[in-house]
Motif scaffolding. Sequence first.
Motif, PDB file in Angstrom:
ATOM      1  N   PHE A  34      27.333  14.202   0.850  1.00 41.05           N
ATOM      2  CA  PHE A  34      28.902  14.212   0.135  1.00 41.05           C
ATOM      3  C   PHE A  34      29.157  15.604  -0.520  1.00 41.05           C
ATOM      4  O   PHE A  34      30.146  16.275  -0.156  1.00 41.05           O
ATOM      5  CB  PHE A  34      28.825  13.480  -1.178  1.00 41.05           C
ATOM      6  CG  PHE A  34      30.164  13.444  -1.673  1.00 41.05           C
ATOM      7  CD1 PHE A  34      31.371  12.678  -1.282  1.00 41.05           C
ATOM      8  CD2 PHE A  34      30.488  13.972  -3.165  1.00 41.05           C
ATOM      9  CE1 PHE A  34      32.589  12.780  -1.881  1.00 41.05           C
ATOM     10  CE2 PHE A  34      31.670  14.052  -3.770  1.00 41.05           C
ATOM     11  CZ  PHE A  34      32.664  13.364  -3.179  1.00 41.05           C
ATOM     12  N   GLY A  35      28.084  16.744  -0.650  1.00 42.03           N
ATOM     13  CA  GLY A  35      28.372  17.782  -1.052  1.00 42.03           C
ATOM     14  C   GLY A  35      28.504  18.798   0.312  1.00 42.03           C
ATOM     15  O   GLY A  35      29.493  19.694   0.058  1.00 42.03           O
ATOM     16  N   ALA A  75      18.977  13.653   6.903  1.00 42.76           N
ATOM     17  CA  ALA A  75      18.665  14.410   6.127  1.00 42.76           C
ATOM     18  C   ALA A  75      17.243  14.291   6.251  1.00 42.76           C
ATOM     19  O   ALA A  75      16.558  13.464   6.268  1.00 42.76           O
ATOM     20  CB  ALA A  75      19.124  13.778   4.606  1.00 42.76           C
ATOM     21  N   SER A  76      16.511  15.528   6.039  1.00 44.64           N
ATOM     22  CA  SER A  76      15.126  15.732   6.186  1.00 44.64           C
ATOM     23  C   SER A  76      14.641  16.156   4.907  1.00 44.64           C
ATOM     24  O   SER A  76      15.227  16.734   4.045  1.00 44.64           O
ATOM     25  CB  SER A  76      14.872  16.906   7.147  1.00 44.64           C
ATOM     26  OG  SER A  76      15.372  18.050   6.703  1.00 44.64           O
ATOM     27  N   PHE A  77      13.258  15.832   4.764  1.00 44.43           N
ATOM     28  CA  PHE A  77      12.644  16.016   3.610  1.00 44.43           C
ATOM     29  C   PHE A  77      11.082  16.540   3.989  1.00 44.43           C
ATOM     30  O   PHE A  77      10.644  16.417   5.033  1.00 44.43           O
ATOM     31  CB  PHE A  77      12.188  14.494   2.729  1.00 44.43           C
ATOM     32  CG  PHE A  77      13.525  13.893   2.365  1.00 44.43           C
ATOM     33  CD1 PHE A  77      13.430  14.101   1.150  1.00 44.43           C
ATOM     34  CD2 PHE A  77      14.200  13.051   3.043  1.00 44.43           C
ATOM     35  CE1 PHE A  77      14.728  13.463   0.354  1.00 44.43           C
ATOM     36  CE2 PHE A  77      15.463  12.498   2.456  1.00 44.43           C
ATOM     37  CZ  PHE A  77      15.647  12.551   1.179  1.00 44.43           C
ATOM     38  N   GLU A  93      18.827  21.027   2.202  1.00 43.88           N
ATOM     39  CA  GLU A  93      20.231  21.306   2.134  1.00 43.88           C
ATOM     40  C   GLU A  93      21.096  21.023   3.326  1.00 43.88           C
ATOM     41  O   GLU A  93      22.019  20.999   3.479  1.00 43.88           O
ATOM     42  CB  GLU A  93      20.706  22.439   1.200  1.00 43.88           C
ATOM     43  CG  GLU A  93      20.107  22.289  -0.259  1.00 43.88           C
ATOM     44  CD  GLU A  93      20.555  23.292  -1.132  1.00 43.88           C
ATOM     45  OE1 GLU A  93      21.516  24.097  -0.867  1.00 43.88           O
ATOM     46  OE2 GLU A  93      20.028  23.590  -2.000  1.00 43.88           O
ATOM     47  N   ASP A  94      20.429  21.353   4.506  1.00 38.97           N
ATOM     48  CA  ASP A  94      20.953  21.439   5.841  1.00 38.97           C
ATOM     49  C   ASP A  94      20.965  20.216   6.407  1.00 38.97           C
ATOM     50  O   ASP A  94      19.740  19.588   6.583  1.00 38.97           O
ATOM     51  CB  ASP A  94      20.278  22.471   6.552  1.00 38.97           C
ATOM     52  CG  ASP A  94      20.565  23.683   6.105  1.00 38.97           C
ATOM     53  OD1 ASP A  94      21.550  24.200   5.586  1.00 38.97           O
ATOM     54  OD2 ASP A  94      19.411  24.717   6.436  1.00 38.97           O
TER      55      ASP A  94
END
Length: 76
Positions: free
Chosen positions: A13-14, A59-61, A69-70
């Motif tokens: 969303f950001g 989304a990667s962790f 954030e990328d």
Amino acid sequence: MLSWYKKIFICIFGNHLTELDTRDVNELLLADVDFQKGGRFRVGYDAGNTPAGRLCVYASFDNTFEISEDLIYETY
């Protein structure tokens, strides 16, 4: 502490604040979980059809469950 899936929605969303509203983010469908070396993983959501094909937003962790954030965009 936020759960990993809430972190993903906040990140998506950001990054797309001008394109999405909260309904759009809540309607994303989980499409893939990809485990990688060193305890890293990424979670992919089906964002629908585009002229280039089916879009997945990942989304990667890292190994401590910190989200990058990328976002990663892939079409299939």
